[in-house]
Design an enzyme around this catalytic site. Structure first.
Site, PDB file in Angstrom:
ATOM      1  N   TYR A   2      83.445  -0.842 -67.236  1.00  0.00           N
ATOM      2  CA  TYR A   2      82.807  -1.994 -67.882  1.00  0.00           C
ATOM      3  C   TYR A   2      81.593  -2.370 -67.065  1.00  0.00           C
ATOM      4  O   TYR A   2      81.662  -2.467 -65.839  1.00  0.00           O
ATOM      5  CB  TYR A   2      83.784  -3.165 -67.926  1.00  0.00           C
ATOM      6  CG  TYR A   2      83.204  -4.442 -68.505  1.00  0.00           C
ATOM      7  CD1 TYR A   2      82.874  -4.526 -69.854  1.00  0.00           C
ATOM      8  CD2 TYR A   2      82.986  -5.557 -67.700  1.00  0.00           C
ATOM      9  CE1 TYR A   2      82.344  -5.694 -70.382  1.00  0.00           C
ATOM     10  CE2 TYR A   2      82.462  -6.733 -68.231  1.00  0.00           C
ATOM     11  CZ  TYR A   2      82.139  -6.799 -69.573  1.00  0.00           C
ATOM     12  OH  TYR A   2      81.619  -7.956 -70.101  1.00  0.00           O
ATOM     13  N   ASP A  28      77.334   0.578 -60.070  1.00  0.00           N
ATOM     14  CA  ASP A  28      77.612  -0.799 -60.464  1.00  0.00           C
ATOM     15  C   ASP A  28      78.598  -1.367 -59.450  1.00  0.00           C
ATOM     16  O   ASP A  28      79.792  -1.080 -59.504  1.00  0.00           O
ATOM     17  CB  ASP A  28      78.189  -0.818 -61.883  1.00  0.00           C
ATOM     18  CG  ASP A  28      78.508  -2.237 -62.346  1.00  0.00           C
ATOM     19  OD1 ASP A  28      78.439  -3.171 -61.521  1.00  0.00           O
ATOM     20  OD2 ASP A  28      78.833  -2.403 -63.544  1.00  0.00           O
ATOM     21  N   LYS A  52      78.874 -11.355 -59.128  1.00  0.00           N
ATOM     22  CA  LYS A  52      80.126 -11.964 -58.639  1.00  0.00           C
ATOM     23  C   LYS A  52      79.998 -12.576 -57.236  1.00  0.00           C
ATOM     24  O   LYS A  52      79.446 -13.652 -57.112  1.00  0.00           O
ATOM     25  CB  LYS A  52      81.262 -10.954 -58.780  1.00  0.00           C
ATOM     26  CG  LYS A  52      81.427 -10.601 -60.279  1.00  0.00           C
ATOM     27  CD  LYS A  52      82.717  -9.949 -60.689  1.00  0.00           C
ATOM     28  CE  LYS A  52      82.830  -9.990 -62.211  1.00  0.00           C
ATOM     29  NZ  LYS A  52      82.937  -8.707 -62.864  1.00  0.00           N
TER      30      LYS A  52
END
Ligand SMILES: *Cc1c(COP(=O)(O)O)cnc(C)c1O
Length: 425
Positions: A142, A237, A265
């Site tokens: 994702y 990522d 994050k």
């Protein structure tokens, strides 16, 4: 109805599904999502006054626990000077220097407001830089809700993508090649077939949005090398893993140098921040230096930068990662033993401060294996834990997170609850 149920009923009238991000709706584990009143350290307090040991940690960012005093003070200090300037500010320069210090692969970095923006910008940049269109991504990875990345695979080993979401044109999906993770042959085949059309490969540094899958020995090195061979941009990522598995993310742990890195994050210290950066030659393609457009009204926001800077500075504390690592290992081994005693097949893949719970007999290396785990058992365990003061992620396909506020006592308490939960299955 308790207060959380009342609020959720009210929310559903004004917010699609009552939530601002779908997994929060508890659809895959059942029940009504609780409303959090406040959060402190490792604990969430619900609107109904329940205290829950939190293993979601706001989906990763809260590595220092909730409402960390140093971060709160940094935000307060910045707040005194104004909330947004629309001009360069000193925090964003400091942040860029800190990011470079943590990630040697990053020569230049640009701030954005989410992980989605970071990966989306990496993809555009890879295409702009190479003049090619196709992107390789991996099943189960994702990268936020970017159109061309919101695609997993059909059942074939080597398929051009079918969109996961309505609203994504087939023609976009056609530019995305989906491959199984941990499979070198599939990668070699794809490059043989489309090599000169492939702008870039994007991979979750550790695939952790389908549980937690760890790379097989040599796999990431292979990815790096094949991108170099074909002149494709290698994008890691590290939105979830950056600053979390070590200060310099998975790339530091494995000694891999990607061309571009997406961050998010933890980098925001609890406020909305993302970033992407990498090789100078590639980053210079971005406007105003180059032809690839990318911008943001609130990018580099001073409050968000102040929070993020302090969060990163706090990562310097001695033994921080080794303590997180051993707490994670202790919890996973205890839970794994409890399952063995009950004769329940459970895998507990873990890496510093992150772990997954897969109810299955074998190590999970690929998404299709993750899909064949017993998610009903997970949902049962989730509900038991929630009733007994432990909040696991409300989906079998999410990673659990620890923070530095999860003290040995907290971990012991939570471990007992999870083990008891296993016994009830
Ligand atoms: C969370 C996540 C994203 C998306 O970040 P948002 O801030 O939710 O947009 C992208 N990639 C990975 C690996 C993530 O875990």
């Amino acid at each position: 109805m308790n207060l959380s149920e009342q609020l959720f009923a009210r929310a559903q009238k004004s917010i699609p599904g009552g939530v601002n991000s779908p997994v929060r709706a508890f659809r895959s584990v059942g029940g009504t999502p609780f409303t959090t009143q406040s959060a402190q350290g490792a604990v969430l307090t619900t609107a109904d006054g329940a205290q829950l040991i939190d293993f979601v940690c706001t989906w990763g960012p809260a590595i220092h626990g909730h409402n960390n005093e140093a971060i709160r003070n940094a935000i307060a200090e910045a707040l005194n000077k104004g909330t947004s300037f629309g001009t360069p500010n000193v925090y964003e320069v400091e942040m860029a220097e800190l990011v470079k210090d943590c990630f040697p692969s990053i020569d230049k970095v640009r701030m954005v407001n989410s992980g989605t923006e970071a990966t989306m910008s990496c993809i555009r940049l890879a295409r702009g830089y190479t003049g090619r269109n196709k992107i390789i991504k991996f099943e189960g990875c994702y990268h936020g809700h970017v159109d061309s990345l919101l695609i997993k695979a059909g059942s074939g080993a080597l398929t051009l993508g079918n969109p996961d979401s309505a609203g994504i044109p087939e023609s976009f999906a056609q530019e995305t090649i989906i491959l199984p993770y941990n499979d070198k042959d599939a990668l070699a085949d794809a490059f043989r077939r489309w090599g000169k059309e492939i702008a870039g490969v994007i991979v979750e540094a550790y695939p952790a949005n389908c549980g937690l899958i760890l790379p097989r020995e040599g796999y990431m090195e292979y990815l790096r090398d094949i991108c170099t061979e074909y002149g494709s941009v290698f994008i890691m990522d590290e939105v979830m893993t950056g600053f979390r598995v070590s200060r310099g993310g998975v790339q530091e742990k494995h000694g891999i140098t990607p061309d571009l890195t997406a961050l998010g994050k933890v980098i925001g210290g609890g406020l909305p921040v993302g970033a992407f950066g990498g090789k100078e030659e590639i980053m210079n393609y971005i406007a105003p230096l180059g032809p690839v457009y990318q911008a943001g009204t609130l990018s580099g926001n001073p409050l968000a930068m102040a929070a993020g800077i302090r969060a990163i500075q706090l990562l310097h504390q001695e033994h921080l990662y080794s303590h997180l690592e051993s707490a994670t290992r202790y919890l996973c081994e205890s839970v794994s033993n409890a399952a063995k005693k009950r004769g329940i097949a459970l895998q507990t893949p873990h890496t510093c401060s992150m772990f997954g719970l897969y109810f299955t007999t074998e190590r999970v290396d690929r998404f299709d294996q993750a899909q064949h785990t017993d998610t009903n058992k997970f949902a049962q365990l989730f509900r038991y834990c929630l009733e007994h003061g432990v909040f696991l992620p409300p989906s079998a396909y999410e990673t659990c997170f620890l923070s530095t506020a999860h003290t040995p006592e907290v971990i012991e308490q939570a471990t007992q609850v999870i083990c008891e939960g296993i016994h009830t299955l």
